[in-house]
Design a protein around this motif. Structure first.
Motif, PDB file in Angstrom:
ATOM      1  N   SER A  76      -4.621  -2.296   3.989  1.00 14.45           N
ATOM      2  CA  SER A  76      -5.080  -1.556   2.805  1.00 14.45           C
ATOM      3  C   SER A  76      -3.928  -1.263   1.838  1.00 14.45           C
ATOM      4  O   SER A  76      -4.141  -1.096   0.635  1.00 14.45           O
ATOM      5  CB  SER A  76      -5.750  -0.256   3.237  1.00 14.45           C
ATOM      6  OG  SER A  76      -4.909   0.416   4.154  1.00 14.45           O
ATOM      7  N   THR A  77      -2.697  -1.204   2.355  1.00 16.46           N
ATOM      8  CA  THR A  77      -1.569  -0.758   1.530  1.00 16.46           C
ATOM      9  C   THR A  77      -1.330  -1.593   0.263  1.00 16.46           C
ATOM     10  O   THR A  77      -1.136  -1.023  -0.808  1.00 16.46           O
ATOM     11  CB  THR A  77      -0.286  -0.710   2.390  1.00 16.46           C
ATOM     12  OG1 THR A  77      -0.537   0.143   3.502  1.00 16.46           O
ATOM     13  CG2 THR A  77       0.895  -0.203   1.604  1.00 16.46           C
ATOM     14  N   ASP A  91       0.518 -12.952   8.076  1.00 14.76           N
ATOM     15  CA  ASP A  91       0.014 -13.070   9.441  1.00 14.76           C
ATOM     16  C   ASP A  91      -1.462 -13.441   9.453  1.00 14.76           C
ATOM     17  O   ASP A  91      -2.124 -13.470   8.413  1.00 14.76           O
ATOM     18  CB  ASP A  91       0.274 -11.764  10.212  1.00 14.76           C
ATOM     19  CG  ASP A  91      -0.069 -10.518   9.404  1.00 14.76           C
ATOM     20  OD1 ASP A  91      -0.763 -10.649   8.378  1.00 14.76           O
ATOM     21  OD2 ASP A  91       0.358  -9.427   9.792  1.00 14.76           O
ATOM     22  N   LYS A 146       2.129   7.488   7.662  1.00 18.11           N
ATOM     23  CA  LYS A 146       3.191   6.478   7.628  1.00 18.11           C
ATOM     24  C   LYS A 146       4.590   7.116   7.545  1.00 18.11           C
ATOM     25  O   LYS A 146       5.594   6.401   7.570  1.00 18.11           O
ATOM     26  CB  LYS A 146       2.994   5.544   6.422  1.00 18.11           C
ATOM     27  CG  LYS A 146       1.695   4.730   6.445  1.00 18.11           C
ATOM     28  CD  LYS A 146       1.692   3.686   7.542  1.00 18.11           C
ATOM     29  CE  LYS A 146       0.370   2.971   7.695  1.00 18.11           C
ATOM     30  NZ  LYS A 146       0.071   2.018   6.645  1.00 18.11           N
TER      31      LYS A 146
HETATM   32  C1  GLP Z   1      -1.844  -4.594   9.623  1.00 16.04           C
HETATM   33  C2  GLP Z   1      -1.073  -5.807   9.055  1.00 16.04           C
HETATM   34  C3  GLP Z   1       0.237  -5.412   8.458  1.00 16.04           C
HETATM   35  C4  GLP Z   1       0.038  -4.123   7.689  1.00 16.04           C
HETATM   36  C5  GLP Z   1      -0.257  -3.007   8.645  1.00 16.04           C
HETATM   37  C6  GLP Z   1      -0.638  -1.704   7.985  1.00 16.04           C
HETATM   38  O1  GLP Z   1      -2.242  -4.705  10.924  1.00 16.04           O
HETATM   39  N1  GLP Z   1      -0.887  -6.891   9.965  1.00 16.04           N
HETATM   40  O2  GLP Z   1       0.735  -6.448   7.636  1.00 16.04           O
HETATM   41  O3  GLP Z   1       1.179  -3.794   6.960  1.00 16.04           O
HETATM   42  O4  GLP Z   1      -1.150  -3.371   9.650  1.00 16.04           O
HETATM   43  O5  GLP Z   1      -1.976  -1.696   7.551  1.00 16.04           O
HETATM   44  P1  GLP Z   1      -2.482  -0.746   6.406  1.00 16.04           P
HETATM   45  O6  GLP Z   1      -1.812  -1.192   5.168  1.00 16.04           O
HETATM   46  O7  GLP Z   1      -3.979  -0.960   6.342  1.00 16.04           O
HETATM   47  O8  GLP Z   1      -2.116   0.639   6.808  1.00 16.04           O
END
Ligand code: GLP
Length: 261
Positions: A39-40, A68, A203
């Protein structure tokens, strides 16, 4: 030292990074972007899409490499990162689909998928700007704690915490794959500019460890301390655990406008 930028909102973060990406594409039409899911980075893609609607430019030669992918999801699965990147990035920005690569998570070709991906990145001349989020375990991409700082694209086993975090995207927690294929920390470190974004109090600990903690494989995010050009863009809750926050704010407030990020 990474440059730490604390902005008031996700939207402001998105606009700041989108402006930087526009500038890169203006200077080189075949810029290579490293694309993160989760989501970031969504505010960055949204701000860039909006800016391109308001003030169009040719992005047809921009190339991209996702960080990934899950292993073993059927083609077209709504949560495969190929689908997510197509939906959230390629279509809204009007990028050329054939120029956007995602690691191949098909079981049949898994053995050489990592090496294939590394070759493709190298053939493109490397990644100019890598967008990154960070997981609550401190992971970058899917490089869970313990990942080598020299690692290249390969298959990894997801930490239970990461599977639980990502379960919200799937119909049930059991559906979240146990394995993934991810750019390694070594791959990420080869990108010319790293832009790490994080929002929200959940975070804050991972960000403090990445920016100020010891450089250790137990905190994959700390790999950013080994890179010469890193920008960390945070909202106030994500920045709250940084010991030197006042200093970072002071540096940003006194930065000459021409320098950009
Ligand atoms: C996921 C992805 C990452 C991402 C992270 C944080 O699993 N593989 O690339 O930075 O987790 O996710 P979010 O941005 O939704 O908090």
């Amino acid at each position: 030292m990474a440059e730490i930028v604390v902005v008031e909102s996700k939207q402001a973060a998105g606009e700041l990074v989108a402006l930087k990406i526009r500038g890169l594409i203006e200077s080189r039409a075949d810029t290579v972007l490293g694309l993160a899911t989760g989501s970031t980075p969504l505010p960055v893609y949204a701000a860039l899409a909006q800016s391109l609607r308001k003030n169009p430019m040719d992005v047809s030669r921009v190339r991209g490499f996702a960080l990934d992918e899950y292993v073993g999801l059927p083609e077209g699965h709504p949560e495969s990162y190929r689908t997510v990147i197509t939906r959230d990035v390629v279509r809204p920005l009007g990028l050329t689909p054939t120029l956007i690569c995602v690691p191949n998570g098909e079981i049949e070709t898994l053995e050489h998928a990592g090496a294939d991906y590394e070759r493709a990145i190298e053939a493109a001349g490397g990644i100019d700007l890598q967008i990154l989020g960070i997981g609550r375990t401190g992971h970058l991409g899917f490089n869970e704690p313990g990942s080598s700082f020299a690692s290249l694209t390969r298959v990894k086993t997801l930490a239970p915490k990461s599977r639980a975090d990502n379960a919200r995207f799937f119909a049930s927690p059991d559906e979240v794959p146990r394995h993934c294929i991810t750019q390694g920390l070594g791959t990420i470190r080869r990108a010319r500019h790293l832009v790490l974004l994080a929002f929200g109090a959940e975070k804050a600990a991972a960000i403090a460890a990445a920016v100020e903690g010891p450089v250790t494989a137990s905190q994959p995010g700390s790999a950013i301390q080994l890179h010469e050009h890193v920008t960390v863009v945070l909202d106030p809750p994500a920045a709250a655990a940084l010991a030197n926050l006042d200093y970072y704010r002071y540096i940003w407030a006194n930065k000459p406008a021409w320098q950009g990020i």
